[in-house]
Design a protein around this motif. Structure first.
Motif, PDB file in Angstrom:
ATOM      1  N   ASP A  54      25.579  21.383  -8.126  1.00 28.37           N
ATOM      2  CA  ASP A  54      25.350  20.691  -9.393  1.00 28.37           C
ATOM      3  C   ASP A  54      23.896  20.310  -9.646  1.00 28.37           C
ATOM      4  O   ASP A  54      23.491  20.176 -10.800  1.00 28.37           O
ATOM      5  CB  ASP A  54      26.203  19.415  -9.440  1.00 28.37           C
ATOM      6  N   VAL A  55      23.124  20.094  -8.585  1.00 30.41           N
ATOM      7  CA  VAL A  55      21.776  19.537  -8.731  1.00 30.41           C
ATOM      8  C   VAL A  55      20.814  20.237  -7.769  1.00 30.41           C
ATOM      9  O   VAL A  55      21.149  20.459  -6.601  1.00 30.41           O
ATOM     10  CB  VAL A  55      21.768  18.018  -8.433  1.00 30.41           C
ATOM     11  N   VAL A  56      19.616  20.550  -8.268  1.00 30.08           N
ATOM     12  CA  VAL A  56      18.542  21.066  -7.414  1.00 30.08           C
ATOM     13  C   VAL A  56      17.292  20.220  -7.640  1.00 30.08           C
ATOM     14  O   VAL A  56      16.837  20.068  -8.777  1.00 30.08           O
ATOM     15  CB  VAL A  56      18.223  22.538  -7.712  1.00 30.08           C
ATOM     16  N   CYS A  57      16.761  19.661  -6.555  1.00 30.59           N
ATOM     17  CA  CYS A  57      15.522  18.889  -6.615  1.00 30.59           C
ATOM     18  C   CYS A  57      14.431  19.630  -5.858  1.00 30.59           C
ATOM     19  O   CYS A  57      14.648  20.058  -4.721  1.00 30.59           O
ATOM     20  CB  CYS A  57      15.708  17.507  -5.984  1.00 30.59           C
ATOM     21  N   THR A  58      13.270  19.772  -6.488  1.00 31.82           N
ATOM     22  CA  THR A  58      12.093  20.310  -5.822  1.00 31.82           C
ATOM     23  C   THR A  58      11.064  19.189  -5.766  1.00 31.82           C
ATOM     24  O   THR A  58      10.658  18.662  -6.814  1.00 31.82           O
ATOM     25  CB  THR A  58      11.528  21.515  -6.565  1.00 31.82           C
ATOM     26  N   ILE A  59      10.660  18.814  -4.556  1.00 32.83           N
ATOM     27  CA  ILE A  59       9.896  17.586  -4.352  1.00 32.83           C
ATOM     28  C   ILE A  59       8.594  17.890  -3.613  1.00 32.83           C
ATOM     29  O   ILE A  59       8.593  18.595  -2.597  1.00 32.83           O
ATOM     30  CB  ILE A  59      10.725  16.574  -3.537  1.00 32.83           C
ATOM     31  N   THR A  60       7.500  17.368  -4.142  1.00 30.99           N
ATOM     32  CA  THR A  60       6.201  17.440  -3.480  1.00 30.99           C
ATOM     33  C   THR A  60       5.825  16.042  -3.026  1.00 30.99           C
ATOM     34  O   THR A  60       5.743  15.116  -3.847  1.00 30.99           O
ATOM     35  CB  THR A  60       5.120  17.972  -4.438  1.00 30.99           C
ATOM     36  N   GLU A  61       5.592  15.876  -1.741  1.00 32.50           N
ATOM     37  CA  GLU A  61       5.227  14.576  -1.178  1.00 32.50           C
ATOM     38  C   GLU A  61       3.840  14.664  -0.553  1.00 32.50           C
ATOM     39  O   GLU A  61       3.535  15.623   0.159  1.00 32.50           O
ATOM     40  CB  GLU A  61       6.236  14.134  -0.121  1.00 32.50           C
ATOM     41  N   THR A  62       3.017  13.641  -0.804  1.00 30.68           N
ATOM     42  CA  THR A  62       1.663  13.572  -0.271  1.00 30.68           C
ATOM     43  C   THR A  62       1.529  12.320   0.589  1.00 30.68           C
ATOM     44  O   THR A  62       1.884  11.219   0.156  1.00 30.68           O
ATOM     45  CB  THR A  62       0.628  13.534  -1.401  1.00 30.68           C
ATOM     46  N   PHE A  63       1.019  12.510   1.805  1.00 30.96           N
ATOM     47  CA  PHE A  63       0.835  11.418   2.762  1.00 30.96           C
ATOM     48  C   PHE A  63      -0.659  11.155   2.912  1.00 30.96           C
ATOM     49  O   PHE A  63      -1.411  12.054   3.283  1.00 30.96           O
ATOM     50  CB  PHE A  63       1.445  11.794   4.111  1.00 30.96           C
ATOM     51  N   PRO A  64      -1.115   9.923   2.644  1.00 32.39           N
ATOM     52  CA  PRO A  64      -2.557   9.656   2.609  1.00 32.39           C
ATOM     53  C   PRO A  64      -3.207   9.644   3.990  1.00 32.39           C
ATOM     54  O   PRO A  64      -2.547   9.491   5.019  1.00 32.39           O
ATOM     55  CB  PRO A  64      -2.644   8.272   1.957  1.00 32.39           C
ATOM     56  N   ASP A  65      -4.517   9.775   3.972  1.00 27.28           N
ATOM     57  CA  ASP A  65      -5.322   9.723   5.189  1.00 27.28           C
ATOM     58  C   ASP A  65      -5.091   8.398   5.922  1.00 27.28           C
ATOM     59  O   ASP A  65      -5.131   7.324   5.322  1.00 27.28           O
ATOM     60  CB  ASP A  65      -6.798   9.858   4.808  1.00 27.28           C
ATOM     61  N   GLY A  66      -4.815   8.490   7.219  1.00 25.05           N
ATOM     62  CA  GLY A  66      -4.664   7.306   8.046  1.00 25.05           C
ATOM     63  C   GLY A  66      -3.263   6.776   8.189  1.00 25.05           C
ATOM     64  O   GLY A  66      -3.016   5.898   9.025  1.00 25.05           O
ATOM     65  N   THR A  86       0.840  -1.190   0.000  1.00 26.24           N
ATOM     66  CA  THR A  86       0.000   0.000   0.000  1.00 26.24           C
ATOM     67  C   THR A  86       0.879   1.245   0.000  1.00 26.24           C
ATOM     68  O   THR A  86       2.005   1.239   0.502  1.00 26.24           O
ATOM     69  CB  THR A  86      -0.941   0.013   1.216  1.00 26.24           C
ATOM     70  N   ILE A  87       0.383   2.311  -0.581  1.00 30.64           N
ATOM     71  CA  ILE A  87       1.144   3.551  -0.719  1.00 30.64           C
ATOM     72  C   ILE A  87       1.088   4.335   0.594  1.00 30.64           C
ATOM     73  O   ILE A  87       0.004   4.639   1.100  1.00 30.64           O
ATOM     74  CB  ILE A  87       0.579   4.408  -1.864  1.00 30.64           C
ATOM     75  N   VAL A  88       2.249   4.668   1.127  1.00 27.91           N
ATOM     76  CA  VAL A  88       2.309   5.490   2.335  1.00 27.91           C
ATOM     77  C   VAL A  88       2.779   6.913   2.026  1.00 27.91           C
ATOM     78  O   VAL A  88       2.662   7.806   2.869  1.00 27.91           O
ATOM     79  CB  VAL A  88       3.206   4.847   3.409  1.00 27.91           C
ATOM     80  N   CYS A  89       3.314   7.110   0.819  1.00 26.21           N
ATOM     81  CA  CYS A  89       3.712   8.452   0.391  1.00 26.21           C
ATOM     82  C   CYS A  89       3.865   8.447  -1.124  1.00 26.21           C
ATOM     83  O   CYS A  89       4.404   7.491  -1.694  1.00 26.21           O
ATOM     84  CB  CYS A  89       5.028   8.868   1.053  1.00 26.21           C
ATOM     85  N   SER A  90       3.376   9.497  -1.772  1.00 28.20           N
ATOM     86  CA  SER A  90       3.580   9.709  -3.206  1.00 28.20           C
ATOM     87  C   SER A  90       4.417  10.970  -3.382  1.00 28.20           C
ATOM     88  O   SER A  90       4.191  11.971  -2.694  1.00 28.20           O
ATOM     89  CB  SER A  90       2.246   9.865  -3.940  1.00 28.20           C
TER      90      SER A  90
END
Length: 201
Positions: free
Chosen positions: A167-179, A103-107
């Motif tokens: 050298d590198v820049v990462c911009t990250i959006t993380e979503t944590f599901p209900d529960g 099951t997905i705990v973070c996208s």
């Protein structure tokens, strides 16, 4: 959706009072570190996840006491994107899921900007994966939390943060599901092993 914006980074000082970089190496340094979030973020585990600086997979595995794996959904250069150096195919887009007991705990959705020919050569010519780029270059990027979001309808939440090096820049959006803050979120699903203990280096 109730959105709580904050601009936060690891604020630290050495004993002589000088500021030091807010990079991954903070765990190895002898200095004070402050990771503050607004009071609306009341759950301490939630605050840990929101401020984790590149070690979220390990944090989640320790929290659930179940292995957490990375599912790469998309990892391709963005068509036509380039910065000042027109010779470089500079931007990659990457989507992944963190999976715990099927099951997905973070996208996570991220853009990865390769700012130098060194970084571009590693990815384009030598085939180094985007997810391993900082480690491969032996670089400790700085971490900055740009946004933190809370839902007003359930317990889901999300964040936007940046990992930056020369050298590198990462911009990250993380979503944590209900529960997902329930410690038994993974264990109660089919395939879980409640008595198992997983350790990794």
């Amino acid at each position: 959706m109730v959105v709580q914006y904050c601009s936060a980074s690891y604020r630290s000082a050495a004993k002589n009072g000088k500021r030091e970089p807010n990079h991954f190496g903070d765990v190895m340094s002898q200095r004070e570190t402050s990771c503050m979030l607004p009071a609306v973020f009341k759950n301490p585990v939630q605050r840990i996840m929101l401020m984790s600086n590149g070690n979220l997979q390990r944090v989640l595995s320790a929290y659930y006491n179940v292995p957490v794996s990375v599912e790469v959904l998309y990892n391709e250069p963005e068509d036509g994107w380039q910065l000042a150096d027109s010779k470089l195919p500079i931007r990659y887009c990457r989507n992944i899921n963190l999976i715990c007991n099927k099951t997905i705990v973070c996208s996570a959705q991220s853009t990865v900007d390769l700012l130098t020919s060194k970084a571009a050569d590693l990815v384009v010519s030598q085939g180094v994966g985007i997810g391993q780029l900082y480690r491969y270059m032996n670089v400790l990027p700085t971490f900055t939390l740009l946004e933190a979001h809370l839902s007003d309808t359930d317990s889901s939440f999300s964040r936007v943060y940046e990992l930056r090096s020369t050298d590198v820049v990462c911009t990250i959006t993380e979503t944590f599901p209900d529960g997902m803050l329930d410690p038994d979120y993974c264990r109660r699903l089919p395939g879980a092993h409640p008595d198992s203990t997983t350790m990794s280096a």
